[in-house]
Every structure is written in structure tokens, then in C-alpha cells.
Design a protein around this motif. Structure first.
Motif, PDB file in Angstrom:
ATOM      1  N   ALA A 271       0.820  -1.212   0.000  1.00 37.84           N
ATOM      2  CA  ALA A 271       0.000   0.000   0.000  1.00 37.84           C
ATOM      3  C   ALA A 271       0.855   1.264   0.000  1.00 37.84           C
ATOM      4  CB  ALA A 271      -0.953  -0.010   1.206  1.00 37.84           C
ATOM      5  N   VAL A 272       1.941   1.239   0.762  1.00 41.19           N
ATOM      6  CA  VAL A 272       2.828   2.403   0.846  1.00 41.19           C
ATOM      7  C   VAL A 272       3.464   2.693  -0.513  1.00 41.19           C
ATOM      8  CG1 VAL A 272       5.040   3.148   1.780  1.00 41.19           C
ATOM      9  CG2 VAL A 272       3.279   2.274   3.313  1.00 41.19           C
ATOM     10  N   LEU A 273       3.915   1.658  -1.193  1.00 37.25           N
ATOM     11  CA  LEU A 273       4.551   1.869  -2.497  1.00 37.25           C
ATOM     12  C   LEU A 273       3.531   2.273  -3.557  1.00 37.25           C
ATOM     13  CD1 LEU A 273       7.190  -1.007  -2.519  1.00 37.25           C
ATOM     14  CD2 LEU A 273       7.542   1.434  -2.084  1.00 37.25           C
ATOM     15  N   ASN A 274       2.324   1.750  -3.469  1.00 40.00           N
ATOM     16  CA  ASN A 274       1.281   2.191  -4.391  1.00 40.00           C
ATOM     17  C   ASN A 274       0.972   3.669  -4.196  1.00 40.00           C
ATOM     18  OD1 ASN A 274      -0.264   0.778  -6.486  1.00 40.00           O
ATOM     19  ND2 ASN A 274      -0.375  -0.890  -4.993  1.00 40.00           N
ATOM     20  N   GLN A 275       0.969   4.108  -2.942  1.00 38.15           N
ATOM     21  CA  GLN A 275       0.741   5.518  -2.642  1.00 38.15           C
ATOM     22  C   GLN A 275       1.812   6.388  -3.280  1.00 38.15           C
ATOM     23  OE1 GLN A 275       0.671   6.346   1.578  1.00 38.15           O
ATOM     24  NE2 GLN A 275       1.167   8.510   1.274  1.00 38.15           N
ATOM     25  N   ALA A 276       3.055   5.956  -3.165  1.00 35.83           N
ATOM     26  CA  ALA A 276       4.152   6.736  -3.726  1.00 35.83           C
ATOM     27  C   ALA A 276       4.102   6.751  -5.250  1.00 35.83           C
ATOM     28  CB  ALA A 276       5.488   6.159  -3.252  1.00 35.83           C
TER      29      ALA A 276
END
Length: 325
Positions: A83-88
Motif C-alpha cells: 500500500a505504501v509503495l502504491n501511494q508513492a
């Protein structure tokens, strides 16, 4: 004629950064990796871990993960990594999409989905290994389409990183899979697995990576792809940051720094499972995992992989099993 002084393509350095994370045999930097993991938890809004367990190989790490899952612990791979990498990635892409004309977006949208249909991702029944059936024609990716400028920049980087999956990580993780994950016990710790199964039409990173890497076939059941695809996603984020000068924000920095300083890792509530890097890794002239008379890859605990030309092989009969000591 004078030799060409043409500078290297700007994506060359990005590709080197992320392929090197696979090919390096430098010892993991425990302090930096642990600090980065703390940052990743904070970014994800999760309580920071209180314990780090460093495992001498991915074999040992996945055996430990199996025991955690059997105890009922829920992994945080989806929240802290995916989720964190998708956000970035979304943050890095948004300025490009916003600046594109309606005509360009509409044209890219059509090409985007035509690509998946031609490559067989739509219109086929796929299974998650259990009892769910997916018709991707009815549930196409919902993320913004990839513009031609994005694809042209991403393709050489993701192709280079994908080659390390195909010729180095895939044989190594296939050996691991033979030894410890013949069933779906470890599925909750997969990077691309959630309560909906293996297909998530809202996963922007997965769609962008697949679209920009035409030779990437359906890798649902490739162990390296299931457990450790972060490098492809982070290479994409890095390309937006350095080629298009967009800002992915600070969200990805924890995951990035863990990847650059250690082997694969898995977050759990309170505990982080970390793995050391290999101590031996030999390649042929085409950068494929290869050794003529011994293991091509080995970890500190003695686990090793034999490979020729990027293909997993069994060691000599007088040796130990493929999964090592």
C-alpha cells in the motif's frame, strides 16, 4: 572518426541501482535496514516493531514466517510494503496524468486496456489456487492509463530489473519453493495477495509494471514474484522521480532503504523478519545465474542453488539437495 561521447541514457543509472540490489553480495547493513523498517511502519500508520529477527537465508526466513502464520499472526506486507509503495507511485504519476490532454488520456486508456487483452490478461478464467474464479474482462484495471511518455521511460528500466527476476531470482526462489512452500501455507505473506484473491484491479503498481514490460507473463505462481516484487515497483517510482522530476513523497523511502541495504523482508505486528544477502553469486556473460562446478548462489547458513544459464539444476548426486545444507 572520434569515439562517441554520447552520455548514457538517464535510465541506465536507475536500472543499475535496482539490479544491483539483486546481484550484490555485500553484507546487509543491519542498522540502516532496521531504521528504514521503522520508517516504513510509521508511514503506514502502524505501531513500530519492537523486534528484528535476522535470518541467514530466505529459507530460514520463510520457515520462521510459516511458524508465525501457524500461530495466527497476520503479516503486514499489504499495509507496510504494498500500500505504501502504491501511494508513492500514484503520487509520482498524478502530475503527468493531470497535465495530459483529454485526448491523450483517452487514447492511452484504449491502448492500455488493449494491451492487457492482447497479452491474455483479460477474457480468461484465472484461479487463485483455491475456489475463486476471475474473469478479468469484467473487472479491468481501474487505475489511470499509462501515457506513452511514461511507458517509454519505464520500459528499459523495468526490462533490466525483470531480467534479474527471470535469470537470477526465479531459479533461486524456485529452489526455495521446492523445499518449503509446496502448498499455500505461506500465501498470506505474498506481496500481491489479499482478501479478494490474486487479482486486484485497483493495484496501480501492478498494472503499470505489467503494461510497461510486455514480456512479463502471468507470474501469479512464481515464488520470486509472489514474495519479492518490490524491486520492480520501486524502480518504477525511481524512474518518475529522476526522469520526470515528480515527487513520490516520503512514503516510499523506508521500503526503498530496506531494499537497498538488506535481503527480502516481511513485516509483522511487533516483529520484522529480515534476511541476509547471499555470500556467493556467480553469473555468466549474459548475467544469468551460472556456475560450472559448484553452487551459483549461497547464503551464510550454507543453503545454496545450482544453476546453468539462468536455469535451476540439481547438484551432483554426491552433493546435498538443491535447497542446500
Amino acid at each position: 572518426m572520434k569515439p562517441s561521447n554520447t552520455p548514457a541514457h538517464p535510465t541506465d543509472g536507475i536500472a543499475r541501482t535496482w539490479t544491483r540490489t539483486v546481484l550484490t553480495t555485500e553484507p546487509a547493513d543491519h542498522d540502516t535496514a532496521e531504521a528504514a523498517a521503522h520508517a516504513a511502519y510509521r508511514t503506514a500508520g502502524k505501531p513500530e516493531p519492537t523486534q528484528f529477527i535476522w535470518c541467514p537465508s530466505p529459507w530460514a526466513a520463510l520457515e520462521l514466517i510459516r511458524s508465525f502464520l501457524e500461530e495466527g499472526q497476520a503479516p503486514l506486507v499489504n499495509a507496510v510494503r504494498r500500500a505504501v509503495l502504491n501511494q508513492a507511485l500514484s503520487a509520482a504519476r498524478t502530475p503527468l496524468i493531470d497535465r495530459a490532454s483529454d485526448t491523450d488520456r483517452f487514447s492511452a486508456f484504449g491502448e492500455f486496456h488493449s494491451h492487457f487483452e492482447r497479452k491474455g490478461f483479460y477474457g480468461e478464467q484465472r484461479y487463485d489456487g483455491m475456489d475463486e474464479r476471475y474473469d478479468l474482462m469484467e473487472r479491468p484495471y481501474r487505475c489511470p492509463p499509462v501515457l506513452p511518455s511514461e511507458r517509454s521511460a519505464l520500459r528499459p528500466v523495468l526490462h533490466a530489473v525483470h531480467q534479474t527476476y527471470r535469470h537470477v531470482l526465479s531459479p533461486a526462489w524456485s529452489a526455495i519453493d521446492r523445499a518449503i512452500s509446496a502448498d499455500y501455507t505461506l500465501q498470506p505473506a505474498w506481496y500481491w495477495s489479499d482478501e479478494h484473491g490474486l487479482v486486484d484491479q485497483n493495484d496501480e503498481a501492478r498494472a503499470v509494471v505489467r503494461y510497461s514490460t510486455p514480456g512479463l507473463n502471468d507470474r501469479f505462481f512464481d515464488p520470486a514474484w509472489c514474495f519479492y516484487p518490490d524491486l520492480m515497483v520501486m524502480a518504477a517510482i525511481d524512474t518518475y522521480r529522476r526522469v520526470f522530476d515528480t515527487d513520490p513523497g516520503a512514503a516510499w523511502q523506508g521500503c526503498r532503504d530496506v531494499a537497498l541495504t538488506s535481503g527480502p523482508w516481511w513485516p509483522f505486528p511487533e516483529t520484522v523478519v529480515m534476511s541476509e544477502r547471499p555470500t556467493l553469486l556467480t553469473l555468466d556473460e549474459q548475467d544469468r545465474l551460472h556456475a560450472d562446478d559448484g553452487p551459483a548462489m549461497q547464503w551464510p547458513d550454507g543453503h545454496h542453488v545450482w544453476a546453468h544459464d539462468g536455469v535451476l539444476i540439481d547438484p551432483p548426486r554426491s552433493g546435498s539437495s538443491t535447497s542446500g545444507a
